[in-house]
Write a protein that holds these residues in place. Structure first.
Motif, PDB file in Angstrom:
ATOM      1  N   GLY A  62      46.948  39.014 -46.595  1.00 32.04           N
ATOM      2  CA  GLY A  62      45.829  39.302 -45.688  1.00 32.04           C
ATOM      3  C   GLY A  62      45.607  40.785 -45.457  1.00 32.04           C
ATOM      4  O   GLY A  62      45.043  41.196 -44.435  1.00 32.04           O
ATOM      5  N   LYS A  63      46.045  41.615 -46.399  1.00 32.09           N
ATOM      6  CA  LYS A  63      45.894  43.064 -46.237  1.00 32.09           C
ATOM      7  C   LYS A  63      44.454  43.497 -46.560  1.00 32.09           C
ATOM      8  O   LYS A  63      43.867  43.051 -47.551  1.00 32.09           O
ATOM      9  CB  LYS A  63      46.871  43.811 -47.153  1.00 32.09           C
ATOM     10  N   ASP A  64      43.928  44.389 -45.746  1.00 32.59           N
ATOM     11  CA  ASP A  64      42.572  44.899 -45.947  1.00 32.59           C
ATOM     12  C   ASP A  64      42.543  45.853 -47.143  1.00 32.59           C
ATOM     13  O   ASP A  64      43.236  46.876 -47.132  1.00 32.59           O
ATOM     14  CB  ASP A  64      42.132  45.637 -44.672  1.00 32.59           C
ATOM     15  N   PRO A  65      41.760  45.558 -48.177  1.00 28.02           N
ATOM     16  CA  PRO A  65      41.696  46.455 -49.345  1.00 28.02           C
ATOM     17  C   PRO A  65      41.413  47.907 -48.971  1.00 28.02           C
ATOM     18  O   PRO A  65      41.857  48.829 -49.638  1.00 28.02           O
ATOM     19  CB  PRO A  65      40.566  45.857 -50.188  1.00 28.02           C
ATOM     20  N   ASN A  66      40.693  48.108 -47.874  1.00 27.84           N
ATOM     21  CA  ASN A  66      40.371  49.486 -47.486  1.00 27.84           C
ATOM     22  C   ASN A  66      41.591  50.279 -47.040  1.00 27.84           C
ATOM     23  O   ASN A  66      41.533  51.505 -46.930  1.00 27.84           O
ATOM     24  CB  ASN A  66      39.321  49.485 -46.365  1.00 27.84           C
ATOM     25  N   THR A  67      42.698  49.579 -46.764  1.00 26.47           N
ATOM     26  CA  THR A  67      43.922  50.307 -46.358  1.00 26.47           C
ATOM     27  C   THR A  67      45.014  50.117 -47.408  1.00 26.47           C
ATOM     28  O   THR A  67      46.192  50.355 -47.148  1.00 26.47           O
ATOM     29  CB  THR A  67      44.425  49.792 -44.995  1.00 26.47           C
ATOM     30  N   THR A  68      44.636  49.638 -48.579  1.00 25.37           N
ATOM     31  CA  THR A  68      45.593  49.461 -49.677  1.00 25.37           C
ATOM     32  C   THR A  68      45.397  50.582 -50.694  1.00 25.37           C
ATOM     33  O   THR A  68      44.288  50.779 -51.193  1.00 25.37           O
ATOM     34  CB  THR A  68      45.382  48.091 -50.371  1.00 25.37           C
ATOM     35  N   TYR A  69      46.458  51.331 -50.947  1.00 21.05           N
ATOM     36  CA  TYR A  69      46.394  52.373 -51.974  1.00 21.05           C
ATOM     37  C   TYR A  69      47.079  51.863 -53.248  1.00 21.05           C
ATOM     38  O   TYR A  69      48.142  51.244 -53.181  1.00 21.05           O
ATOM     39  CB  TYR A  69      47.109  53.642 -51.511  1.00 21.05           C
ATOM     40  N   VAL A  70      46.447  52.155 -54.374  1.00 25.47           N
ATOM     41  CA  VAL A  70      47.041  51.818 -55.671  1.00 25.47           C
ATOM     42  C   VAL A  70      47.054  53.092 -56.514  1.00 25.47           C
ATOM     43  O   VAL A  70      46.002  53.717 -56.707  1.00 25.47           O
ATOM     44  CB  VAL A  70      46.223  50.732 -56.404  1.00 25.47           C
ATOM     45  N   GLY A 106      43.431  54.218 -56.392  1.00 26.12           N
ATOM     46  CA  GLY A 106      42.487  53.233 -55.873  1.00 26.12           C
ATOM     47  C   GLY A 106      42.616  53.024 -54.381  1.00 26.12           C
ATOM     48  O   GLY A 106      43.718  53.051 -53.827  1.00 26.12           O
ATOM     49  N   THR A 107      41.475  52.825 -53.738  1.00 22.88           N
ATOM     50  CA  THR A 107      41.435  52.442 -52.332  1.00 22.88           C
ATOM     51  C   THR A 107      40.200  51.583 -52.126  1.00 22.88           C
ATOM     52  O   THR A 107      39.196  51.777 -52.829  1.00 22.88           O
ATOM     53  CB  THR A 107      41.415  53.685 -51.421  1.00 22.88           C
ATOM     54  N   GLY A 108      40.292  50.613 -51.223  1.00 20.75           N
ATOM     55  CA  GLY A 108      39.164  49.705 -51.027  1.00 20.75           C
ATOM     56  C   GLY A 108      38.864  48.892 -52.277  1.00 20.75           C
ATOM     57  O   GLY A 108      37.746  48.422 -52.479  1.00 20.75           O
ATOM     58  N   GLY A 109      39.881  48.751 -53.146  1.00 21.27           N
ATOM     59  CA  GLY A 109      39.712  47.970 -54.385  1.00 21.27           C
ATOM     60  C   GLY A 109      38.944  48.701 -55.463  1.00 21.27           C
ATOM     61  O   GLY A 109      38.615  48.132 -56.509  1.00 21.27           O
ATOM     62  N   LEU A 110      38.668  50.000 -55.206  1.00 20.02           N
ATOM     63  CA  LEU A 110      37.892  50.793 -56.176  1.00 20.02           C
ATOM     64  C   LEU A 110      38.623  52.083 -56.550  1.00 20.02           C
ATOM     65  O   LEU A 110      39.500  52.534 -55.805  1.00 20.02           O
ATOM     66  CB  LEU A 110      36.526  51.164 -55.560  1.00 20.02           C
ATOM     67  N   GLN A 111      38.223  52.670 -57.673  1.00 26.82           N
ATOM     68  CA  GLN A 111      38.741  53.999 -57.999  1.00 26.82           C
ATOM     69  C   GLN A 111      38.108  54.983 -57.031  1.00 26.82           C
ATOM     70  O   GLN A 111      36.982  54.802 -56.559  1.00 26.82           O
ATOM     71  CB  GLN A 111      38.426  54.328 -59.461  1.00 26.82           C
TER      72      GLN A 111
END
Lengths: 68, 68, 68, 68, 68, 68
Positions: free
Chosen positions: D34-42, A53-58
């Motif tokens: 406050g992390k930007d979802p666009n730079t968060t990897y899951v 996931g990135t940007g809260g999406l798959q």
């Protein structure tokens, strides 16, 4: 003695490309830190698009959103 | 509360062998650090030969080189 | 060629105990899977109590709750 | 810039559930840090039952023991 | 979107050397797989010698044994 | 039985914020997958800025470049 783990999305990385990644990382650690390639382990994980996931999406959804 | 990750090459590790690895690691952490096996997690990852590099080569290539 | 990562809470694990964990895991992989200890890497991570959560709480809080 | 790895047992997690996990973790890191979802990897890893040990046993064995 | 984790022993890796490792890995993933460096994360872990085992021994002990 | 690892840059995450991350992830896994928080482990790693690379640069350098 380095251990390097490379995680990429599972999108058809070829055996040849994996060989290049392994050689490239091993050479890099030898050049920068003098590490012996024979004691450097490199493990490549290929992650399904729906499991990354990135940007809260798959990934596949993220790409659809950002390609339109 | 320990978490242990074992990464080995994907070469037919049997269910029985995995059971031995899990039991052995859990017992070890209990013996050495007094950790309760019920709170010890052990996760085994089996990595394809072409995804594991050593000596700058993929495992199968490395073995060919060092067996001749 | 195994790589083993042991994560435990940072509660004064001694150098001697770490040596026992490393030897124990290496011997286990040799006994069960015939892996050469010289190619087995074991990395121990010690995690601060407030950085390890279980039961939805940080370890120190969890223990307070479950010790009263 | 956070990187989050979720390991669960491989028991039919649906694509929709994975989407919820990815969104939930990304939102959480945005709300708390406050992390930007666009730079968060899951990255979600699904581990076979026989490859995940607890209580010194493989998950399926552990469950049989604790369900009788 | 790659995530790369480099684990090395904690032996005075300089900031400049870390910069070279990060750049080298990012360039490698761009060259081999066309990955955008801006979406490639590289995390370097430095592991204390007594926390890294090889040959069934802690690194410092292993080196003593193999240097005599 | 989930194991979740959160890696963030080492920038003064407070104990309270870590508690929120641990609670939030545990609740999320309970809500989405029905996992018992008591068997969910969450480990938070805080990575020095110079040890985390993005865009081929160390985080501090990357931010300087992108803030000017």
């Amino acid at each position: 003695m380095p251990y390097v783990n490379i995680k990429v999305t599972d999108e058809g990385v070829t055996k040849e490309q994996k060989a290049q990644l392994i050689k490239g990382v091993s050479d890099l650690l030898q050049d920068v830190l003098g590490k012996d390639p024979n004691t450097t382990y490199v493990v490549i994980d290929e992650i399904a698009l729906e499991n990354w996931g990135t940007g809260g999406l798959q990934t596949d959804e993220y790409r659809k959103l950002h390609s339109s």
